[in-house]
Design a protein around this motif. Structure first.
Motif, short mmCIF file in Angstrom:
data_model
loop_
_atom_site.label_atom_id
_atom_site.label_comp_id
_atom_site.label_asym_id
_atom_site.label_seq_id
_atom_site.Cartn_x
_atom_site.Cartn_y
_atom_site.Cartn_z
N ALA A 202 -26.48 19.65 -32.49
CA ALA A 202 -25.48 18.61 -32.24
C ALA A 202 -25.21 18.48 -30.74
N VAL A 203 -25.11 19.64 -30.04
CA VAL A 203 -24.89 19.61 -28.59
C VAL A 203 -26.04 18.88 -27.90
N ASP A 204 -27.25 19.22 -28.30
CA ASP A 204 -28.42 18.59 -27.70
C ASP A 204 -28.44 17.08 -27.95
N LYS A 205 -27.96 16.69 -29.13
CA LYS A 205 -28.03 15.29 -29.53
C LYS A 205 -26.89 14.45 -28.93
N TYR A 206 -25.68 15.07 -28.82
CA TYR A 206 -24.51 14.27 -28.47
C TYR A 206 -23.86 14.63 -27.14
N VAL A 207 -24.10 15.82 -26.60
CA VAL A 207 -23.43 16.25 -25.37
C VAL A 207 -24.35 16.05 -24.18
N LEU A 208 -23.79 15.44 -23.12
CA LEU A 208 -24.55 15.25 -21.89
C LEU A 208 -24.48 16.56 -21.10
N MET A 257 -17.20 18.52 -3.66
CA MET A 257 -17.64 19.12 -4.92
C MET A 257 -18.47 20.38 -4.65
N TRP A 258 -19.43 20.29 -3.71
CA TRP A 258 -20.28 21.45 -3.41
C TRP A 258 -19.50 22.58 -2.74
N GLU A 259 -18.49 22.24 -1.98
CA GLU A 259 -17.65 23.28 -1.38
C GLU A 259 -16.95 24.10 -2.46
N GLU A 260 -16.43 23.41 -3.48
CA GLU A 260 -15.75 24.11 -4.57
C GLU A 260 -16.74 24.94 -5.39
N LEU A 261 -17.91 24.38 -5.69
CA LEU A 261 -18.90 25.09 -6.50
C LEU A 261 -19.45 26.31 -5.77
N ASN A 262 -19.73 26.18 -4.49
CA ASN A 262 -20.27 27.31 -3.73
C ASN A 262 -19.26 28.44 -3.57
N SER A 263 -17.95 28.12 -3.73
CA SER A 263 -16.92 29.15 -3.67
C SER A 263 -16.68 29.79 -5.04
N GLY A 264 -17.46 29.36 -6.05
CA GLY A 264 -17.35 29.95 -7.38
C GLY A 264 -16.34 29.28 -8.28
N LYS A 265 -15.80 28.15 -7.86
CA LYS A 265 -14.81 27.44 -8.66
C LYS A 265 -15.48 26.45 -9.61
N ILE A 266 -14.74 26.07 -10.64
CA ILE A 266 -15.21 25.04 -11.58
C ILE A 266 -14.78 23.69 -11.04
N TRP A 267 -15.70 22.73 -11.03
CA TRP A 267 -15.39 21.39 -10.54
C TRP A 267 -15.23 20.43 -11.71
N VAL A 288 -19.86 24.13 -14.09
CA VAL A 288 -19.46 25.55 -14.12
C VAL A 288 -20.56 26.38 -13.46
N PRO A 289 -20.21 27.23 -12.49
CA PRO A 289 -21.22 28.09 -11.86
C PRO A 289 -21.71 29.18 -12.82
N LYS A 290 -23.00 29.58 -12.68
CA LYS A 290 -23.56 30.71 -13.42
C LYS A 290 -23.75 31.87 -12.44
N ILE A 298 -26.27 31.85 -9.41
CA ILE A 298 -27.71 31.64 -9.63
C ILE A 298 -28.00 30.23 -10.16
N GLY A 299 -26.95 29.46 -10.43
CA GLY A 299 -27.16 28.11 -10.94
C GLY A 299 -25.86 27.50 -11.43
N TYR A 300 -26.00 26.33 -12.09
CA TYR A 300 -24.83 25.61 -12.57
C TYR A 300 -25.13 24.97 -13.93
N ILE A 301 -24.07 24.89 -14.76
CA ILE A 301 -24.15 24.17 -16.03
C ILE A 301 -23.19 23.00 -15.95
N SER A 302 -23.67 21.83 -16.31
CA SER A 302 -22.85 20.62 -16.22
C SER A 302 -22.65 20.02 -17.62
N PHE A 303 -21.40 19.73 -17.95
CA PHE A 303 -21.04 19.05 -19.18
C PHE A 303 -20.42 17.70 -18.81
N ARG A 304 -20.95 16.64 -19.38
CA ARG A 304 -20.49 15.31 -18.99
C ARG A 304 -20.16 14.48 -20.23
#
Length: 572
Positions: A202-208, A257-267, A288-290, A298-304
């Motif tokens: 369902a996530v794969d089908k409906y979540v960006l 946005m990148w300033e917040e993400l690089n500091s470990g915050k959720i944007w 969300v940072p990983k 080491i990376g980021y996960i994005s939910f849209r």
């Protein structure tokens, strides 16, 4: 339910096996112990027999305290005969229970059959044994060597058997419970795995959703994200996320946005994107940072979430709100103009009413003027007569001023709310049209509490009754009604005031009565009606949050007005 029954059956089966094994082991132990006891007692008997060369008798018991000799037992064939023999030994027994147990059937059978045996008995949960060893004396008489032994080992073995059974039972029960618990966990995990599989689908089908490395290069995308962007998964993976960035978005937005993400915050925020074919769409995103085990990004996960429709709807609503506000302003101006037009529409009738009311006083005053002239010419004028004529002139002038003041008040512009007495408001209307009512022989009756007050604009409210009365007058004349009556009733009902207007002017045709409050609708002939009077009446009632209705009643019409008795002066 069937699984629980199966578990119980397994438990009982294992319990039975454990119990049988423990009992079998216990019996083997008993047999071994008894065999050893019998052999030891036999050896002990031989030693005693060799040590005492004289005939063994009761003295042995007195010395060793646990051994007796039962002599001359060859002739014992019944239990009674055994008891006779035993009774002869009763004087040497310290413990009477020992004698009692020697009279047991098992002892009798052993002696009767001249067997060597050992028998077990229990006294108050304590186990003891009786060793029976036959022998022949020098006279060839069959005697029995008897020894009593306390068997703590056997009793301990029984106790250990019970403890072991209890321990094994608990262990088996715990094992089955653990197995049942593990089985339930496995079942639940299997169900959860299926649910997670369905959820992932369902996530794969409906979540960006996308995953990127720490530099923003896409490493994984959902099917839904691929469909929204128009790119295939293979076209997206390995490419930077700014592939879908719309050029209208300021660079400062992404910098922050990148300033917040690089500091470990959720944007979180809204972004305007562009798909493969140049179409614009909006998303509400969360990135969300990983982290690795050392808390390094080491990376980021994005939910849209696609909010394009919402953005379009917001824009439509914004424009619509603006249009509605403009239309409301126009309607308010229009309604206000219509009310004023309705007042102006009454001017013709009201001017006629004023002229009619002024005609008689002016004629009388004209006669007074002639009378003054003639009196002076003939020398009949004196102070008393002049004062009398002056008083007559004053009365007529007051009447003219009162009439004029009533009309002036009606036409005086006013838009502020006030509290006024309903009875006086209606009487002021009747005062304005008094002569008109008399000339048309219309009888008006008012019924209601004179103390009832309402909140509104007084001269606007008079407009309602002027419209009602004007329409009734025209209907009386048009329908040639002989007896002409108008009844105005009002009363307070809870938080509401109800006003009813009745006449007997013939009513309105049923096929058009529902249109009476429509703008530009009139029941009068062409050119004689404006079509704004009753519409304006409804607007005035609506302004007061009231309701107005009309229906034919008996041989006339009934207008019903319901008003909330609410102070509106603070909101005016």
């Amino acid at each position: 339910m069937s699984k629980n029954i199966f578990t119980i059956v397994i438990f009982l089966f294992l319990e039975l096996i454990v119990y049988a094994s423990l009992i079998y082991n216990q019996n083997l132990h008993f047999e071994k112990v008894l065999e050893n006891i019998l052999n030891n007692d036999d050896k002990e008997f031989k030693i005693i027999k060799n040590f005492f060369y004289e005939e063994i008798d009761e003295k042995i018991y007195n010395k060793f305290k646990n051994i007796i000799i039962l002599k001359s037992v060859q002739g014992i064939v019944t239990e009674d005969e055994l008891q006779v023999k035993l009774n002869k030994l009763s004087k040497i027994f310290i413990d009477e229970k020992q004698l009692t147990y020697l009279k047991e059937t098992e002892v009798f059978k052993t002696i009767k059959n001249a067997e060597k045996n050992i028998l077990l008995f229990e006294i108050n949960k304590h186990t003891f044994s009786i060793s029976l060893i036959p022998y022949y004396d020098s006279s060839k008489n069959l005697n029995y060597f008897i020894k009593f032994n306390t068997e703590t080992g056997i009793n301990d073995m029984k106790y250990r058997t019970k403890i072991l059974f209890l321990v094994f039972s608990v262990l088996i029960l715990l094992l089955l419970i653990h197995g049942h618990y593990v089985d339930n966990i496995k079942t639940k995990l299997a169900i959860k795995n299926e649910e997670y599989k369905d959820l992932l689908k369902a996530v794969d089908k409906y979540v960006l959703m996308t995953e990127t490395d720490k530099d923003g290069i896409i490493t994984s995308v959902s099917t839904a994200f691929s469909e929204v962007t128009g790119y295939g998964k293979s076209e997206l993976i390995g490419r930077p996320h700014n592939l879908i960035r719309h050029p209208d978005i300021p660079k400062e937005v992404f910098k922050k946005m990148w300033e917040e993400l690089n500091s470990g915050k959720i944007w979180k925020g809204e972004l305007k994107n562009i798909d493969k074919y140049g179409n614009i769409y909006w998303i509400d995103g969360t990135i969300v940072p990983k982290f690795d085990k050392n808390r390094n990004i080491i990376g980021y996960i994005s939910f849209r979430k696609d909010i394009t429709d919402k953005k379009r709807l917001d824009e439509i609503n914004k424009n619509l709100k603006k249009q509605i506000e403009e239309k409301i302003t126009e309607m308010e101006i229009l309604d206000s103009n219509i009310i004023q037009q309705s007042k102006k529409a009454l001017v013709g009738n009201l001017v006629d009413i004023i002229a009619h009311q002024w005609k008689q006083p002016l004629a009388v005053m004209s006669l007074y003027a002639i009378d003054i002239s003639e009196s002076v010419r003939h020398g009949e004028m004196n102070q008393a007569y002049a004062d009398e004529l002056s008083e007559k002139f004053k009365r007529q002038i007051i009447h003219l001023a009162s009439t004029l003041n009533g009309f002036r008040t009606f036409f005086n512009p006013c838009d502020s709310y006030d509290k006024f007495t309903l009875f006086e408001n209606i009487e002021n209307v009747l005062l304005i049209v008094e002569d008109e009512l008399k000339s048309n022989q219309i009888d008006v009756e008012i019924e209601g509490d004179e103390g009832i007050k309402i909140f509104g604009i007084s001269n606007e409210f008079q407009h309602i009754f002027l419209n009602f009365i004007s329409n009734s007058r025209d209907a009386f004349v048009e329908n040639n009604i002989k007896t002409r009556k108008i009844l105005i009733m009002f009363f307070q009902k809870g938080d509401y005031i109800e006003i009813n207007y009745y006449d007997n002017a013939g009513g309105i045709k049923e096929n058009i009565i529902h249109k009476i409050f429509d703008l530009n609708f009139t029941t009068k002939p062409i050119g004689e009606g404006t079509g704004v009077g009753m519409y304006a009446t409804k607007l005035i009632v609506d302004k007061l949050n009231g309701k107005i209705s009309v229906k034919n009643y008996n041989d006339g019409i009934n207008f019903k007005i319901t008003l909330p008795n609410k102070d509106r002066r603070e909101n005016s």
